[in-house]
Design a protein around this motif. Structure first.
Motif, PDB file in Angstrom:
ATOM      1  N   ASN A  54       0.811  -1.169  -0.001  1.00  0.00           N
ATOM      2  CA  ASN A  54       0.093   0.024   0.029  1.00  0.00           C
ATOM      3  C   ASN A  54       0.840   1.152   0.085  1.00  0.00           C
ATOM      4  OD1 ASN A  54      -1.744   2.276   1.355  1.00  0.00           O
ATOM      5  ND2 ASN A  54      -3.131   0.515   0.646  1.00  0.00           N
ATOM      6  N   PHE A  55       0.899   1.828  -1.025  1.00  0.00           N
ATOM      7  CA  PHE A  55       2.094   3.028  -1.300  1.00  0.00           C
ATOM      8  C   PHE A  55       1.339   4.229  -0.669  1.00  0.00           C
ATOM      9  CE2 PHE A  55       3.547   0.555  -4.869  1.00  0.00           C
ATOM     10  CZ  PHE A  55       4.773   0.250  -4.577  1.00  0.00           C
ATOM     11  N   SER A  56       2.236   5.185  -0.047  1.00  0.00           N
ATOM     12  CA  SER A  56       1.624   6.413   0.462  1.00  0.00           C
ATOM     13  C   SER A  56       2.241   7.738  -0.316  1.00  0.00           C
ATOM     14  CB  SER A  56       2.506   6.548   2.078  1.00  0.00           C
ATOM     15  OG  SER A  56       3.938   6.468   1.709  1.00  0.00           O
ATOM     16  N   GLY A  57       2.764   7.265  -1.541  1.00  0.00           N
ATOM     17  CA  GLY A  57       3.136   8.460  -2.446  1.00  0.00           C
ATOM     18  C   GLY A  57       3.775   8.007  -3.706  1.00  0.00           C
ATOM     19  N   SER A  58       4.464   8.798  -4.392  1.00  0.00           N
ATOM     20  CA  SER A  58       4.917   8.536  -5.451  1.00  0.00           C
ATOM     21  C   SER A  58       6.423   8.050  -5.792  1.00  0.00           C
ATOM     22  CB  SER A  58       4.850   9.536  -6.753  1.00  0.00           C
ATOM     23  OG  SER A  58       5.201  10.703  -6.503  1.00  0.00           O
ATOM     24  N   LYS A  59       7.155   8.584  -4.569  1.00  0.00           N
ATOM     25  CA  LYS A  59       8.390   8.210  -4.498  1.00  0.00           C
ATOM     26  C   LYS A  59       8.760   6.653  -4.424  1.00  0.00           C
ATOM     27  CE  LYS A  59      12.747   8.538  -1.876  1.00  0.00           C
ATOM     28  NZ  LYS A  59      13.361   9.069  -0.967  1.00  0.00           N
ATOM     29  N   GLY A  60       9.671   6.134  -5.547  1.00  0.00           N
ATOM     30  CA  GLY A  60      10.029   4.749  -5.428  1.00  0.00           C
ATOM     31  C   GLY A  60       9.264   3.854  -6.448  1.00  0.00           C
ATOM     32  N   ASN A  61       8.411   4.541  -7.008  1.00  0.00           N
ATOM     33  CA  ASN A  61       7.561   3.576  -8.150  1.00  0.00           C
ATOM     34  C   ASN A  61       7.178   4.903  -9.233  1.00  0.00           C
ATOM     35  OD1 ASN A  61       4.605   4.848  -7.839  1.00  0.00           O
ATOM     36  ND2 ASN A  61       5.195   4.292  -5.978  1.00  0.00           N
ATOM     37  N   ASP A  62       6.607   4.236 -10.152  1.00  0.00           N
ATOM     38  CA  ASP A  62       6.046   5.055 -11.556  1.00  0.00           C
ATOM     39  C   ASP A  62       4.696   4.736 -11.755  1.00  0.00           C
ATOM     40  OD1 ASP A  62       6.726   2.707 -12.734  1.00  0.00           O
ATOM     41  OD2 ASP A  62       7.750   3.328 -14.280  1.00  0.00           O
ATOM     42  N   ILE A  63       3.885   4.193 -10.669  1.00  0.00           N
ATOM     43  CA  ILE A  63       2.557   3.778 -11.203  1.00  0.00           C
ATOM     44  C   ILE A  63       1.711   5.027 -11.702  1.00  0.00           C
ATOM     45  CG2 ILE A  63       0.282   3.301 -10.164  1.00  0.00           C
ATOM     46  CD1 ILE A  63       1.971   1.657  -8.114  1.00  0.00           C
ATOM     47  N   LYS A  64       1.154   4.840 -12.809  1.00  0.00           N
ATOM     48  CA  LYS A  64       0.489   5.895 -13.380  1.00  0.00           C
ATOM     49  C   LYS A  64      -0.838   6.411 -12.607  1.00  0.00           C
ATOM     50  CE  LYS A  64       2.953   5.487 -17.169  1.00  0.00           C
ATOM     51  NZ  LYS A  64       4.027   5.054 -16.765  1.00  0.00           N
ATOM     52  N   GLY A  65      -1.100   7.697 -12.376  1.00  0.00           N
ATOM     53  CA  GLY A  65      -2.143   8.211 -11.732  1.00  0.00           C
ATOM     54  C   GLY A  65      -1.585   8.349 -10.280  1.00  0.00           C
ATOM     55  N   ASP A  66      -2.365   8.151  -9.363  1.00  0.00           N
ATOM     56  CA  ASP A  66      -2.392   8.147  -7.900  1.00  0.00           C
ATOM     57  C   ASP A  66      -1.694   6.707  -7.356  1.00  0.00           C
ATOM     58  OD1 ASP A  66      -2.321   8.594  -5.161  1.00  0.00           O
ATOM     59  OD2 ASP A  66      -4.447   9.330  -4.903  1.00  0.00           O
ATOM     60  N   PRO A  67      -0.490   6.636  -6.822  1.00  0.00           N
ATOM     61  CA  PRO A  67      -0.198   5.485  -6.459  1.00  0.00           C
ATOM     62  C   PRO A  67      -0.528   4.861  -5.171  1.00  0.00           C
ATOM     63  CG  PRO A  67       1.888   7.042  -6.712  1.00  0.00           C
ATOM     64  CD  PRO A  67       0.445   7.725  -7.009  1.00  0.00           C
ATOM     65  N   THR A  68      -1.384   5.702  -4.274  1.00  0.00           N
ATOM     66  CA  THR A  68      -1.913   5.341  -2.976  1.00  0.00           C
ATOM     67  C   THR A  68      -3.213   4.834  -3.777  1.00  0.00           C
ATOM     68  OG1 THR A  68      -3.046   7.458  -2.733  1.00  0.00           O
ATOM     69  CG2 THR A  68      -0.989   7.697  -1.705  1.00  0.00           C
ATOM     70  N   LYS A  69      -3.723   4.662  -4.639  1.00  0.00           N
ATOM     71  CA  LYS A  69      -4.855   4.108  -4.970  1.00  0.00           C
ATOM     72  C   LYS A  69      -4.712   2.784  -5.800  1.00  0.00           C
ATOM     73  CE  LYS A  69      -7.749   8.033  -4.744  1.00  0.00           C
ATOM     74  NZ  LYS A  69      -7.494   8.441  -3.419  1.00  0.00           N
ATOM     75  N   ALA A  70      -3.408   2.427  -6.221  1.00  0.00           N
ATOM     76  CA  ALA A  70      -3.054   1.472  -6.996  1.00  0.00           C
ATOM     77  C   ALA A  70      -3.698   0.049  -6.375  1.00  0.00           C
ATOM     78  CB  ALA A  70      -1.554   1.266  -6.943  1.00  0.00           C
ATOM     79  N   ILE A  71      -3.942  -0.883  -7.268  1.00  0.00           N
ATOM     80  CA  ILE A  71      -4.461  -2.005  -6.909  1.00  0.00           C
ATOM     81  C   ILE A  71      -4.102  -3.040  -8.077  1.00  0.00           C
ATOM     82  CG2 ILE A  71      -6.816  -3.618  -6.834  1.00  0.00           C
ATOM     83  CD1 ILE A  71      -6.456  -1.663  -4.577  1.00  0.00           C
TER      84      ILE A  71
END
Length: 127
Positions: A54-71
């Motif tokens: 469960n990510f708290s922000g974008s640091k350390g990943n490049d998930i498109k959009g909001d990483p805190t909502k990644a599933i």
């Protein structure tokens, strides 16, 4: 030979997801981490680990959009005998270094890469 050691999946609620996999598949909880980029619960069948993220922000990943909502699927990891030799092989085959997670001198260290299609995976000596 490298050994596949974990799959990482982003979930909305760590505890709810962990309880699901524990009760349905009898996976055992083997750890939890809360670090700057987010939190994780680690489950295991004794051979392969399932990392719930469960990510708290974008640091350390490049998930498109909001990483805190990644599933969904995030990455997978291999245990290798030699980080430097494996990194050379990865880069010679077209893979690219992404980032390091953790401290190489302390247990849970991963070196993350992207394959030629951009799929994220990591290597570690400790699994």
């Amino acid at each position: 030979m490298a050994q596949l050691r974990h799959f990482a999946v982003c979930v909305g609620d760590l505890e709810k997801s962990a309880k699901f996999y524990e009760s349905v598949f009898d996976l055992k909880r083997v750890g939890r981490e809360d670090i700057e980029i987010g939190s994780a619960i680690y489950l295991s069948d004794g051979v392969i680990n399932l990392a719930l993220l469960n990510f708290s922000g974008s640091k350390g990943n490049d998930i498109k959009g909001d990483p805190t909502k990644a599933i969904g699927a995030n990455h997978f990891g291999f245990q290798v005998d030699d980080l430097a030799d494996t990194q050379k092989s990865i880069e010679a085959a077209g893979g690219k270094f992404f980032f390091d997670l953790g401290d190489e001198r302390h247990g849970n260290f991963e070196r993350k890469f992207k394959d030629p299609d951009g799929v994220v995976f990591d290597i570690s000596q400790n699994g």
